[in-house]
Design a protein around this motif. Structure first.
Motif, short mmCIF file in Angstrom:
data_model
loop_
_atom_site.label_atom_id
_atom_site.label_comp_id
_atom_site.label_asym_id
_atom_site.label_seq_id
_atom_site.Cartn_x
_atom_site.Cartn_y
_atom_site.Cartn_z
N LEU A 200 7.79 -4.06 -4.29
CA LEU A 200 8.38 -2.84 -3.73
C LEU A 200 7.33 -2.04 -2.96
CD1 LEU A 200 10.59 -1.66 -6.73
CD2 LEU A 200 11.38 -2.60 -4.55
N PRO A 201 7.78 -1.30 -1.94
CA PRO A 201 6.83 -0.49 -1.17
C PRO A 201 6.03 0.45 -2.08
CG PRO A 201 8.98 -0.47 -0.13
CD PRO A 201 9.15 -1.16 -1.45
N PHE A 202 4.80 0.64 -1.76
CA PHE A 202 3.86 1.54 -2.43
C PHE A 202 3.33 1.02 -3.76
CE2 PHE A 202 6.70 4.29 0.12
CZ PHE A 202 5.78 4.64 1.09
N ILE A 203 3.96 0.03 -4.37
CA ILE A 203 3.45 -0.51 -5.63
C ILE A 203 2.04 -1.09 -5.44
CG2 ILE A 203 3.79 -2.26 -7.43
CD1 ILE A 203 5.68 0.14 -7.70
N PRO A 204 1.78 -1.82 -4.35
CA PRO A 204 0.42 -2.32 -4.16
C PRO A 204 -0.64 -1.22 -4.07
CG PRO A 204 1.92 -3.54 -2.77
CD PRO A 204 2.70 -2.39 -3.36
N LEU A 205 -0.24 -0.03 -3.66
CA LEU A 205 -1.20 1.07 -3.57
C LEU A 205 -1.80 1.42 -4.94
CD1 LEU A 205 0.58 3.46 -1.05
CD2 LEU A 205 -1.36 1.95 -0.62
N ILE A 206 -1.03 1.21 -5.99
CA ILE A 206 -1.57 1.42 -7.33
C ILE A 206 -1.94 0.10 -8.01
CG2 ILE A 206 -0.45 3.65 -7.72
CD1 ILE A 206 1.65 2.18 -9.40
N GLY A 207 -1.26 -0.98 -7.63
CA GLY A 207 -1.51 -2.29 -8.24
C GLY A 207 -2.90 -2.83 -7.96
N HIS A 208 -3.34 -2.72 -6.71
CA HIS A 208 -4.68 -3.22 -6.35
C HIS A 208 -5.79 -2.50 -7.10
CE1 HIS A 208 -3.64 -6.18 -3.30
NE2 HIS A 208 -2.73 -5.34 -2.84
N PRO A 209 -5.80 -1.15 -7.11
CA PRO A 209 -6.87 -0.47 -7.85
C PRO A 209 -6.83 -0.74 -9.36
CG PRO A 209 -5.74 1.08 -6.41
CD PRO A 209 -4.99 -0.21 -6.35
#
Length: 124
Positions: free
Chosen positions: A87-96
């Motif tokens: 889902l959009p924006f999930i990678p923004l927290i998933g990567h860190p």
């Protein structure tokens, strides 16, 4: 052709991750190869120890969070969880979050990693 997942056979967290995904891989779509055995690698040993790497059948490489969510989508019991991670924006927290866990894995695994092999420090 299967997905190839490269893992550090000396790392407790990596071994645990491999065992977990093997139980979920009902269709046997993932082949696990230790980075110590991997030949022809275009990656340094340090880079491979830093984060999970998978090689897709078309030759593309996914690392870290991207690799985990791809493995989750390929495993029948976790396909819905894997799809949620796209889902959009999930990678923004998933990567860190992935990088933080990977960077601190030795701190979490001191009891099961008595020889320091879970550390990401450069090894000669």
């Amino acid at each position: 052709m299967n997905i190839i997942a490269l893992y550090d056979r000396k790392c407790s967290l990596c071994q645990r991750t491999k065992r977990t995904f093997q139980k979920l891989d009902w269709n046997q779509k993932i082949e696990w190869i230790s980075l110590q055995e991997y030949e022809g690698s275009q990656f340094s040993a340090l880079e491979l120890r830093r984060e999970l790497h998978i090689i897709l059948p078309n030759g593309d490489v996914l690392k870290g969070f991207d690799a985990v969510r791809k493995l989750l989508v390929k495993s029948p019991p976790t396909v819905l969880l894997g799809l949620l991670l796209y889902l959009p924006f999930i990678p923004l927290i998933g990567h860190p979050i992935y990088r933080w866990i990977a960077k601190n894995r030795y701190r979490f695994l001191k009891k099961t990693c008595t020889d320091g092999s879970c550390s990401i420090e450069e090894k000669n």
